[in-house]
Design a protein around this motif. Structure first.
Motif, PDB file in Angstrom:
ATOM      1  N   UNK A   1       0.804  -1.211   0.000  1.00  0.00           N
ATOM      2  CA  UNK A   1       0.000   0.000   0.000  1.00  0.00           C
ATOM      3  C   UNK A   1       0.836   1.258   0.000  1.00  0.00           C
ATOM      4  N   UNK A   2       0.156   2.393   0.143  1.00  0.00           N
ATOM      5  CA  UNK A   2       0.836   3.685   0.092  1.00  0.00           C
ATOM      6  C   UNK A   2       1.745   3.908   1.289  1.00  0.00           C
ATOM      7  N   UNK A   3       1.440   3.242   2.387  1.00  0.00           N
ATOM      8  CA  UNK A   3       2.229   3.447   3.600  1.00  0.00           C
ATOM      9  C   UNK A   3       2.775   2.114   4.081  1.00  0.00           C
ATOM     10  N   UNK A   4       3.973   2.148   4.603  1.00  0.00           N
ATOM     11  CA  UNK A   4       4.634   0.934   5.050  1.00  0.00           C
ATOM     12  C   UNK A   4       3.806   0.208   6.102  1.00  0.00           C
ATOM     13  N   UNK A   5       3.687  -1.114   5.938  1.00  0.00           N
ATOM     14  CA  UNK A   5       2.865  -1.915   6.845  1.00  0.00           C
ATOM     15  C   UNK A   5       3.699  -2.779   7.784  1.00  0.00           C
ATOM     16  N   UNK A   6       4.958  -2.422   7.970  1.00  0.00           N
ATOM     17  CA  UNK A   6       5.822  -3.216   8.844  1.00  0.00           C
ATOM     18  C   UNK A   6       5.455  -2.972  10.304  1.00  0.00           C
ATOM     19  N   UNK A   7       5.749  -3.963  11.133  1.00  0.00           N
ATOM     20  CA  UNK A   7       5.510  -3.863  12.570  1.00  0.00           C
ATOM     21  C   UNK A   7       6.752  -3.270  13.223  1.00  0.00           C
ATOM     22  N   UNK A   8       6.614  -2.058  13.780  1.00  0.00           N
ATOM     23  CA  UNK A   8       7.767  -1.351  14.341  1.00  0.00           C
ATOM     24  C   UNK A   8       8.327  -2.004  15.599  1.00  0.00           C
ATOM     25  N   UNK A   9       7.568  -2.881  16.203  1.00  0.00           N
ATOM     26  CA  UNK A   9       8.044  -3.550  17.415  1.00  0.00           C
ATOM     27  C   UNK A   9       8.894  -4.774  17.104  1.00  0.00           C
ATOM     28  N   UNK A  10       8.965  -5.158  15.834  1.00  0.00           N
ATOM     29  CA  UNK A  10       9.735  -6.321  15.424  1.00  0.00           C
ATOM     30  C   UNK A  10      10.917  -5.901  14.561  1.00  0.00           C
ATOM     31  N   UNK A  11      11.919  -6.747  14.479  1.00  0.00           N
ATOM     32  CA  UNK A  11      13.023  -6.510  13.550  1.00  0.00           C
ATOM     33  C   UNK A  11      12.585  -6.907  12.145  1.00  0.00           C
ATOM     34  N   UNK A  12      13.438  -6.633  11.176  1.00  0.00           N
ATOM     35  CA  UNK A  12      13.119  -7.021   9.802  1.00  0.00           C
ATOM     36  C   UNK A  12      12.973  -8.533   9.693  1.00  0.00           C
ATOM     37  N   UNK A  13      13.880  -9.258  10.308  1.00  0.00           N
ATOM     38  CA  UNK A  13      13.813 -10.712  10.251  1.00  0.00           C
ATOM     39  C   UNK A  13      12.519 -11.211  10.893  1.00  0.00           C
ATOM     40  N   UNK A  14      12.165 -10.630  12.024  1.00  0.00           N
ATOM     41  CA  UNK A  14      10.952 -11.060  12.719  1.00  0.00           C
ATOM     42  C   UNK A  14       9.691 -10.722  11.905  1.00  0.00           C
ATOM     43  N   UNK A  15       9.707  -9.581  11.225  1.00  0.00           N
ATOM     44  CA  UNK A  15       8.567  -9.234  10.362  1.00  0.00           C
ATOM     45  C   UNK A  15       8.389 -10.275   9.264  1.00  0.00           C
ATOM     46  N   UNK A  16       9.487 -10.668   8.645  1.00  0.00           N
ATOM     47  CA  UNK A  16       9.416 -11.636   7.551  1.00  0.00           C
ATOM     48  C   UNK A  16       9.012 -13.017   8.054  1.00  0.00           C
ATOM     49  N   UNK A  17       9.531 -13.409   9.204  1.00  0.00           N
ATOM     50  CA  UNK A  17       9.163 -14.713   9.766  1.00  0.00           C
ATOM     51  C   UNK A  17       7.690 -14.728  10.146  1.00  0.00           C
ATOM     52  N   UNK A  18       7.191 -13.603  10.659  1.00  0.00           N
ATOM     53  CA  UNK A  18       5.766 -13.512  10.973  1.00  0.00           C
ATOM     54  C   UNK A  18       4.924 -13.733   9.712  1.00  0.00           C
ATOM     55  N   UNK A  19       5.323 -13.101   8.604  1.00  0.00           N
ATOM     56  CA  UNK A  19       4.599 -13.297   7.355  1.00  0.00           C
ATOM     57  C   UNK A  19       4.682 -14.748   6.903  1.00  0.00           C
ATOM     58  N   UNK A  20       5.842 -15.346   7.061  1.00  0.00           N
ATOM     59  CA  UNK A  20       5.998 -16.755   6.681  1.00  0.00           C
ATOM     60  C   UNK A  20       5.085 -17.648   7.514  1.00  0.00           C
ATOM     61  N   UNK A  21       4.948 -17.323   8.788  1.00  0.00           N
ATOM     62  CA  UNK A  21       4.042 -18.092   9.652  1.00  0.00           C
ATOM     63  C   UNK A  21       2.594 -17.927   9.198  1.00  0.00           C
ATOM     64  N   UNK A  22       2.233 -16.697   8.798  1.00  0.00           N
ATOM     65  CA  UNK A  22       0.871 -16.462   8.321  1.00  0.00           C
ATOM     66  C   UNK A  22       0.595 -17.248   7.045  1.00  0.00           C
TER      67      UNK A  22
END
Length: 316
Positions: free
Chosen positions: A89-110
């Motif tokens: 989307x137009x604005x970043x949807x990353x979770x600021x409480x997680x690291x980049x690796x943790x954001x990606x692993x969360x998506x992989x889990x989903x």
């Protein structure tokens, strides 16, 4: 049965309509996006670009028309569509409480990739997007471009074949914008289809195989960047000659007094109206040959996408 498109179409839209209250945002939009291409949707604020993306990505329902993505009818088989698309989307949807690796692993889990496969996929994307060295640092240390790259990496976790990028480089500096362009080109080279909405006309010019201009809920023009530029008057061909005799012969052949034909005797140039197409250039060269005038230099000037945008949209 959910297949509704030709095999070479990643996105097929026919008669798409959407209203919010009494306001018609989309009023009969037709689109056809080929597999493995970048298709850019241009338009002023409120033209319906984001609404189109939200419908194509199953986030909202249309009021009418037929829409298919990767061969699946959006209204009939939304789950099948979601399985093959990615959306940024137009604005970043990353979770600021997680690291980049943790954001990606969360998506992989989903996506239910499994523990090992998910971590492997996260590592691959961190490497691809140049984030491996900062993968475990807090996102508060990331620049806007780094966050945008992470956002796009998260979109790719599930291996989508069609990606929707809704104004993905808004707010980025020129270097970060070009880095994102490079990534988009690599994705398309790998066979991914990208539908891009943007207000950066240079972005569409640089990336898009085809461009549609959306205004007032309708597509008012569509084509390649070069085709759209030729729709707008103001293009011209400039000929420079080695001596005054060549300029005079050419001016007589083209009729220097005709509208749009101008001569500059000091610069030894003749300017003619022209769209820059092969046909018009061939005609110019044939007429020069007929009078024995040889141009030392030929340059073609065509309107840019800014001119197209301003001429075709209302700017509401």
């Amino acid at each position: 049965m959910t297949t509704t498109t030709a095999p070479d179409l990643a996105i097929s839209v026919s008669g798409l309509r959407k209203s919010f209250g009494d306001k018609a945002v989309l009023d009969g939009v037709d689109l056809a996006v080929q597999n493995g291409t970048v298709f850019a949707l241009l338009g002023p604020n409120g033209a319906g670009k984001t609404t189109t993306v939200r419908i194509l990505s199953t986030l909202i329902a249309s009021d009418g028309g037929r829409v298919a993505v990767a061969g699946h009818d959006v209204a009939v088989a939304p789950d099948e569509v979601r399985a093959v698309i990615g959306v940024t989307g137009q604005f970043s949807a990353v979770d600021n409480l997680l690291t980049a690796r943790e954001n990606l692993i969360l998506m992989a889990d989903l996506y239910r990739l499994g523990r090992r496969a998910g971590r492997t996929r996260a590592g691959e994307l961190l490497d691809r997007f140049g984030l491996a060295d900062v993968a475990d640092e807090p996102l508060s240390t990331y620049s806007g471009g780094m966050r945008r790259r992470l956002d796009l990496a998260m979109t790719l976790v599930g291996g989508p074949s069609v990606i929707f990028l809704d104004e993905p480089t808004t707010g980025l500096d020129p270097r970060s914008r070009r880095e994102l362009w490079r990534i988009v080109r690599e994705l398309v080279a790998d066979g991914v289809t990208v539908l891009l909405t943007t207000q950066y006309l240079e972005e569409a010019d640089q990336l898009a195989d085809r461009i549609a201009v959306l205004d007032g809920g309708r597509i008012v023009a569509e084509g390649t960047a070069a085709e759209l530029k030729r729709l707008i008057p103001g293009g011209h061909i400039t000929l420079r000659f080695a001596d005054p005799s060549g300029l005079s012969a050419a001016a007589a052949a083209f009729g220097a007094s005709q509208r749009g034909v101008t001569t500059d005797e000091d610069a030894l140039t003749l300017q003619l109206p022209g769209d820059g197409g092969v046909g018009s250039l061939r005609d110019v060269l044939d007429r020069l040959d007929a009078v024995g005038a040889r141009a030392e230099e030929i340059s073609v000037h065509t309107p840019d996408l800014d001119d197209v945008f301003l001429a075709l949209t209302t700017g509401r």
